[in-house]
Enzyme design. Structure first.
Site, PDB file in Angstrom:
ATOM      1  N   ASP A 192      -3.680   4.613  -5.613  1.00 23.06           N
ATOM      2  CA  ASP A 192      -3.781   5.992  -5.141  1.00 23.06           C
ATOM      3  C   ASP A 192      -2.841   6.917  -5.906  1.00 23.06           C
ATOM      4  OD1 ASP A 192      -5.645   5.100  -3.337  1.00 23.06           O
ATOM      5  OD2 ASP A 192      -4.201   4.847  -1.722  1.00 23.06           O
ATOM      6  N   HIS A 215     -12.634   9.256  -9.390  1.00 25.54           N
ATOM      7  CA  HIS A 215     -12.542   8.970  -7.958  1.00 25.54           C
ATOM      8  C   HIS A 215     -11.585   9.964  -7.324  1.00 25.54           C
ATOM      9  CE1 HIS A 215     -12.768   6.781  -4.266  1.00 25.54           C
ATOM     10  NE2 HIS A 215     -11.508   6.390  -4.285  1.00 25.54           N
ATOM     11  N   ARG A 237      -7.671  -3.851  -5.828  1.00 25.49           N
ATOM     12  CA  ARG A 237      -6.432  -3.072  -5.906  1.00 25.49           C
ATOM     13  C   ARG A 237      -5.219  -3.980  -5.976  1.00 25.49           C
ATOM     14  NH1 ARG A 237      -4.849   1.548  -1.549  1.00 25.49           N
ATOM     15  NH2 ARG A 237      -4.294  -0.244  -0.249  1.00 25.49           N
ATOM     16  N   ASP A 251     -10.524  -3.354  -1.586  1.00 23.25           N
ATOM     17  CA  ASP A 251      -9.391  -2.449  -1.430  1.00 23.25           C
ATOM     18  C   ASP A 251      -8.524  -2.956  -0.276  1.00 23.25           C
ATOM     19  OD1 ASP A 251      -7.757  -0.251  -1.792  1.00 23.25           O
ATOM     20  OD2 ASP A 251      -9.205   1.221  -1.075  1.00 23.25           O
ATOM     21  N   ASP A 269     -17.493   4.577  -0.511  1.00 22.62           N
ATOM     22  CA  ASP A 269     -16.248   4.188   0.148  1.00 22.62           C
ATOM     23  C   ASP A 269     -16.552   3.797   1.607  1.00 22.62           C
ATOM     24  OD1 ASP A 269     -13.426   3.981   0.769  1.00 22.62           O
ATOM     25  OD2 ASP A 269     -13.048   5.392  -0.864  1.00 22.62           O
ATOM     26  N   ASP A 312       0.865  -1.177   0.000  1.00 23.59           N
ATOM     27  CA  ASP A 312       0.000   0.000   0.000  1.00 23.59           C
ATOM     28  C   ASP A 312       0.906   1.232   0.000  1.00 23.59           C
ATOM     29  OD1 ASP A 312      -1.747   2.054   0.489  1.00 23.59           O
ATOM     30  OD2 ASP A 312      -2.657   1.178   2.270  1.00 23.59           O
TER      31      ASP A 312
END
Length: 956
Positions: free
Chosen positions: A635, A693, A619, A559, A446, A302
Site C-alpha cells: 500500500d 491500482h 503481498r 492479499d 478487489d 500490514d
C-alpha cells in the site's frame, strides 16, 4: 461494537500515514533487547574441531558447547552444487524439543555436493567444497568462529566478533528454578549499580524517582534498557529480560517455551556495499544501523501508508544479504522464519554504504559487520561464494528455486481498483480501453466483488453472471484476477468456514480453540496452511465446480496474508497461537504468506490438470516465494518519495531471488497530479510487474480520464510496454533457466565499475537497456551514469551515442524519460501494438542491432512459445540467438521449435553504430533493400522466418 470501533480507528490512522506506535521498536521486543545488548567477545561457545566427523561425502558434524552452562549443541556442514555451503547449528539430539527448520522455503530437489575435511586439530578444522574443491571453510575451536573462503580469498567470517547467542530450551518443570537462579545472579551482579526501570507511562525510574523520557530513550510497552547498554546477567551468557512473557499495547504474549532466541554476527570481509533484506522502503545499498537507528526488521506486517527511508518491517521478509566489490560477489541466506532483526555496522570510520562511487583507500580494511538475531528456530545459514553476481544468483536459485516462466499476459499491463463496482463497470472499463485504442490485458476485482467478504463467492446482485463476464473478456484475449485472502468469515452458512471448522483446519489460539481475529469480513478465522491437508483443501477450492462462476482464465491475488489481523498485536496474529505440527505462530510467522501462495499456485495447477501456467500475486512473502508467482510492494502512496523508493525496493527484491515484482501505479493512497501520474507510468513501463491500482477513496484513474497530454503520454508508454514484451518474455525464460533477474542494478553486468555500486536511481533491463526515470517533481534535467568504461549506449529514440564510465546531465521534458540500448546488444521488439498481448502472437518482429564501441559486434536472444502452457518444458519452443560479427548478421536456433509453430517473421532490421555505410546488403544472392539516416541503417521486410535459421551480409 468494540470491534467496529477498532476497525474505524484502524482506518482513521490512514489519514495521517503510518502510526509508528502500532509497531514495535527493538527496545520493545524482549529478544531484540537481549541480543542487541550483547557486547563483542561475550559469546561463550567452543567447538570440538578435533572430533569433527565426516558422516558421509556430503555431511560433516561436530559438537559445540556453551562453556558457561555446558549446554551442548551440534553443528552440521552440508555443501550443494553451485557451489554453496550450509552451516546448521541446533541443540543436541538430547533436547526434548525439536526446533523448526524452514524446509518449505527450499526447493524440493536440492543437489548436494561433496564437502571434505582436509585438516583438523585442537585449534581448528578445515573443509573444502566446490567442483574442484577450490573453496574452503575453516572452523576455529575456542573462541568459536567460522571463516568462508572463495578460492583463496576470505569473504565472510561468522561469529568473528563473538556475538553468537543460542538460548537453550528449558523443560517446563525446570523453568521456575532456572528463573530464580538467573534472577538471583543478576541481582547479585547489580547490587552496587543504579537501578533503572520504566513505569507504565514510559517514564524512567532512577532510584525510585520518575524522570522525563528524553529523545532516544525507549518508549513505553516494556522498554527497559538503552540500546547499547549490556545487562549484568549477560556476563554469564544468560539474559532473561522479557523471556517468559511480555506485553505490547495491551496484548500479552505468553511464552510457554521460554527464551529461545538465536543470533550470530557475520562480517563481509573486503566489502563496502551490501544489499538485500527485502522488504524495506529504504535505499538499495543497505545503511549502517548500529548507533543510528533500529536494526532492519524482518517481520511480515500490514503497514498502511508506510514511511520511506527507514528500517521498519513491511509485508515480506527475505533474510538474504549480498555483498559486492570489484572482484567478488558473495551472499548468505539466514534461513529463519521467526521475527528477525539485522544490525549493520561500518567500521571504516562511519562511511556510508550508499555513497556513490566510494572506493576505500585501504581495501584491506573494508568490511561490513552485521548482527542477525531471531526469536526462535535454529541457526541455519547458507553461504554463496560467487565469485560473480551471476554465479551467486545461480547458487541461490539452487537452494530456493526460481520464478517459473509466467504466462505472457501477466507481463503486460493490468488495470485494477478497489473496487470496480459491478459487471457494468467492468464492461465499461474494458470498452474504454478499446474505444481509446489503449492496450491492456487484465482487469482486477478487489474484495467488494464477493458476497459479504466470503472468498470464492460473488456478490449476487453486482456480479450475478461472473462466468459470462469473464468469457466476454477472454473472447478478446484478456483475463481477470480476483482477490482471495486467508481470513475466513465465521459464518456456518459459508461453505469454506463450515468445512474448515468441521475438519479442524484453522489456526488455534493458545487455549486450543479456533483463533478468532478481526479482518475485512469482521469476525474471522485463519486457515492453517502449515497443515498439508489444509493446503490440499484450499487447492481443491479452485476447481471450476467448487469456485462457482470461475473459469480457467480467472487468476488470483492473495492479499492480507502477513497475516493481517486488525485487532491483533502490530495488526497481526498473536505469537502464541498454535499451528499444525506443534508449532507456535512465532516459529513460522514470516512464512505464512508463502504457504498460502504455495497452496493457491497448486490450486491453479490442479484446475487445468497442470496444463496451464498459473498467475498468482502475493503481498506477503519469504525466501522461496518466487517459485509461486509475483510480488508487489503493498500500500504505497501517491507521493514523490514513494515514487523514488520504488526502484530501490524492486532492486532489493530482484537480487534476493524475488524477480517478478512491481509497485502500484501511481500510488495506492492519494490522488496523484498529472506530472506524478506521467512519471510513474514512464517508470513502471520498465519494471517487471505493471499494474495500475488505487484505493476506493481516490479519483478514478483509467488512462482516458487524464488531461489530453497525460492521456497521450500514458498511452504511448503502454504501447511501448507492449512493443517490448518479447524482451520481457525472453528475460523471464532466461530467469527460469539461469536465475538472472530481469530488473538489475547497474553493477550486475558491470561488476568492476565502482561508480555504479551505490546507485539506485536507474537500473538495467536484462543486459540490454539502461533506464533512468525522472524521480523529482518539476525536473528539467537528470544526471545519468553510463556504466562500463569500454561500453557505448544508444538513446532508443534518437540513436545518439554515449560513452560509458561517465555521468552526464541530460535535459528531459514531460514527454519521455531517458532509456538507452547497450552497444553490443540486439533487441527484439513487436511494433504492431494491438489491444492485448494475445493478439500479437503472430505478429512480425523488429530487430535493433546496437553495435559495440568498435562497430563490429552485437548479439541478443529471443524466446517464443504458446505463451500460456507448460509445453515449453517439453522443448516445444524457440530460443534463438542473433549475432552480428564483422558485417554478417546471423540468426540460429539454440532450442526448438519442437511441436511449436509460429508464422512470425522479421519485418525490419535496424543497425545502429556502423562506422561506415554499406554499399549493398545481401541474403545469399538476393539483394535486400535498405535505407539509412545519420545513425541507423534500416532493412525493411527482409521476410526472414523466426522459426528457421538465416543470415545476411553487409558489403562495404
Amino acid at each position: 461494537m468494540w470491534r467496529l470501533c477498532i476497525i474505524l480507528g484502524f482506518f482513521t490512522l490512514t489519514t495521517w500515514g503510518v502510526d509508528r506506535s502500532n509497531f514495535k521498536t527493538c527496545e520493545q521486543s524482549a529478544f531484540c533487547r537481549r541480543n542487541r545488548r550483547m557486547q563483542p567477545g561475550k559469546s561463550p561457545f567452543a567447538a570440538s574441531t578435533s572430533k569433527a566427523v565426516q558422516i558421509d561425502s556430503e555431511n560433516i558434524a561436530l559438537d559445540l558447547v556453551n562453556t558457561l552452562n555446558q549446554k551442548e549443541f551440534t553443528l552440521y556442514l552440508k555443501a550443494y552444487e553451485g557451489p554453496s555451503i550450509r552451516v546448521m547449528i541446533d541443540e543436541s539430539d538430547r533436547s526434548p524439543f525439536k526446533r523448526y527448520v524452514a524446509l518449505p522455503a527450499l526447493q524440493d530437489r536440492i543437489t548436494q555436493a561433496p564437502v571434505t575435511i582436509t585438516s583438523q586439530g585442537e585449534e581448528k578444522m578445515e573443509a573444502s567444497f566446490g567442483k574442484n574443491k577450490e573453496h574452503r571453510l575453516v572452523i576455529f575451536s575456542d573462541p568459536f568462529k567460522i571463516e568462508v573462503y572463495s578460492g583463496e580469498t576470505l569473504v565472510i567470517t561468522a561469529n568473528g566478533r563473538g556475538l553468537m547467542k543460542f538460548e537453550h530450551y528449558r523443560e517446563r518443570e525446570q523453568k521456575k528454578a532456572d528463573v530464580e537462579a538467573e534472577v538471583h545472579q543478576e541481582q547479585t551482579q547489580e547490587e552496587d549499580a543504579t537501578k533503572v526501570s520504566y513505569n507504565e507511562r514510559g517514564e524512567k525510574i532512577v532510584d525510585g524517582e520518575a524522570k522525563k523520557v528524553e529523545d532516544g530513550d525507549p518508549p513505553e510497552d516494556g522498554a527497559k534498557a538503552a540500546v547499547d547498554e549490556p545487562s549484568a546477567a549477560e556476563t554469564d551468557g544468560e539474559d532473561l529480560d522479557g523471556a517468559w512473557e511480555e506485553t505490547f499495547r495491551a496484548h500479552t504474549d505468553s511464552k510457554e517455551r521460554g527464551p529461545m532466541s538465536v543470533g550470530m554476527d557475520f562480517t563481509f570481509e573486503g566489502f563496502d556495499f551490501i544489499y538485500g533484506l527485502p522488504e524495506h522502503a529504504d535505499k538499495f545499498a543497505l545503511s549502517p544501523t548500529k548507533g543510528k537507528t533500529d536494526p532492519y526488521r524482518l517481520y511480515n506486517l500490514d503497514v498502511f501508508e508506510y514511511e520511506t527511508y527507514n528500517p521498519m518491517a513491511l509485508y515480506g521478509a527475505v533474510p538474504y544479504m549480498m555483498a559486492h566489490n570489484e572482484k567478488h560477489t558473495v551472499a548468505m541466506l539466514y534461513l529463519n522464519p521467526s521475527e528477525t532483526w539485522v544490525d549493520i555496522e561500518s567500521p571504516n570510520g562511519g562511511m556510508l554504504s550508499s555513497m556513490v562511487g566510494f572506493v576505500s583507500n585501504q581495501k584491506q580494511e573494508s568490511k561490513r559487520e552485521t548482527h542477525w538475531f531471531s526469536e526462535t528456530g535454529i541457526l541455519d545459514i547458507f553461504f554463496m561464494v560467487g565469485p560473480t553476481p551471476q554465479d551467486v544468483a545461480k547458487q541461490y536459485s539452487g537452494i530456493t528455486g526460481v520464478t517459473p516462466l509466467p504466462p505472457l499476459f501477466s507481463l503486460a499491463y493490468h488495470q485494477s481498483r478497489w473496487n470496480y463496482n459491478d459487471q457494468d463497470d467492468v464492461r465499461d472499463v474494458d470498452a474504454g480501453f478499446d474505444r481509446h485504442d489503449i492496450p491492456y490485458d487484465v482487469i482486477w476485482l478487489d474484495i467488494e466483488h464477493t458476497q459479504g467478504k466470503r472468498y470464492f463467492t460473488w456478490d449476487p446482485v453486482r456480479f450475478s453472471e461472473p462466468e459470462q463476464m469473464i468469457t466476454n473478456l477472454t473472447a478478446k484475449g484478456r483475463r481477470m484476477v480476483t482477490i482471495i485472502d486467508p481470513h475466513i468469515k465465521r459464518d456456518m452458512n459459508y461453505f469454506i468456514h463450515s468445512e474448515a471448522s468441521a475438519n479442524g483446519f484453522y489456526i488455534k489460539d493458545k487455549s486450543g480453540v479456533d483463533y478468532d481475529g478481526w479482518c475485512w469480513p469482521g469476525s474471522s478465522s485463519y486457515l492453517d496452511f502449515f497443515n498439508p491437508a489444509v493446503r490440499d483443501f484450499w487447492a481443491d477450492k479452485f476447481a471450476l465446480d467448487q469456485y462457482k462462476g470461475s473459469t480457467e482464465q480467472l487468476f488470483t491475488w492473495n492479499d492480507m496474508n502477513e497475516p493481517s489481523v486488525f485487532n491483533g498485536p502490530e495488526v497481526t496474529m498473536q505469537k502464541d497461537c498454535k499451528h499444525f505440527g506443534n508449532l507456535e505462530h512465532r516459529d513460522v510467522h514470516n512464512m505464512y504468506g508463502l504457504m498460502l501462495h504455495m497452496a493457491t499456485y497448486e490450486g491453479h495447477l490442479r484446475r487445468s490438470n497442470k496444463k496451464l501456467r498459473p498467475f498468482v500475486l502475493t503481498r506477503s512473502f519469504f525466501a522461496g516465494s518466487q517459485r509461486y508467482g509475483a510480488v508487489w510492494t503493498g500500500d504505497n502512496m501517491a507521493k514523490w518519495d514513494h515514487l523514488r523508493i520504488t526502484i530501490p525496493m524492486l532492486l532489493s527484491l530482484s537480487v534476493s531471488g524475488i524477480t517478478f515484482v512491481g509497485a502500484d501505479v501511481s500510488g495506492f493512497f492519494g490522488n496523484p497530479d498529472h506530472e506524478m501520474t506521467t512519471r510513474w507510468y514512464q517508470m513502471a513501463t520498465w519494471q517487471p510487474f505493471f499494474r495500475g491500482h488505487a484505493h476506493h477513496d481516490t479519483k478514478r484513474r483509467e488512462p482516458w480520464l487524464f488531461d489530453e497530454t497525460t492521456n497521450s503520454i500514458v498511452k504511448d508508454q503502454l504501447r511501448m510496454r507492449y512493443s517490448m514484451l518479447p524482451l520481457w518474455y525472453t528475460l523471464f525464460y532466461e530467469n527460469e533457466q539461469q536465475a538472472q533477474p530481469p530488473m538489475r542494478p547497474l553493477w550486475w553486468n558491470f561488476p568492476e565499475d565502482t561508480e555504479a555500486f551505490g546507485l539506485d536511481d536507474s537500473h538495467l533491463v536484462g543486459d540490454t537497456l539502461l533506464v533512468r526515470p525522472v524521480l523529482e517533481q518539476g525536473a528539467t534535467s537528470v544526471n545519468i551514469y553510463f556504466p562500463g568504461k569500454d561500453t557505448v549506449w544508444y538513446d532508443i529514440s534518437t540513436r545518439q551515442k554515449f560513452l560509458g564510465g561517465k555521468t552526464l546531465v541530460q535535459p528531459v521534458t514531460i514527454h519521455s524519460i531517458p532509456v538507452f540500448q547497450r552497444g553490443g546488444s540486439i533487441l527484439f521488439t513487436k511494433e504492431r501494438v494491438r489491444r492485448c498481448s494475445a493478439l500479437q502472437a503472430r505478429d512480425p518482429y523488429t530487430l535493433t542491432v546496437a553495435l559495440d564501441k568498435a562497430g563490429t559486434f552485437a548479439n541478443g536472444t529471443v524466446y517464443m512459445d504458446d505463451e500460456v502452457s507448460f509445453d515449453y518444458r517439453k522443448r516445444d519452443l524457440i530460443y534463438a540467438l542473433a549475432e552480428y560479427r564483422q558485417g554478417v548478421l546471423s540468426y540460429q536456433l539454440l532450442v526448438g521449435p519442437g511441436k511449436f509453430e509460429t508464422p512470425a517473421w522479421v519485418e525490419r532490421i535496424n543497425i545502429v553504430g556502423l562506422t561506415e555505410l554499406p554499399t549493398k546488403i545481401t541474403d545469399g544472392e538476393k539483394l535486400l533493400e535498405f535505407s539509412h539516416s545519420e545513425h541507423t541503417v534500416t532493412i525493411r521486410k527482409p521476410a526472414f522466418h523466426m522459426d528457421s535459421q538465416w543470415s545476411l551480409k553487409l558489403h562495404f
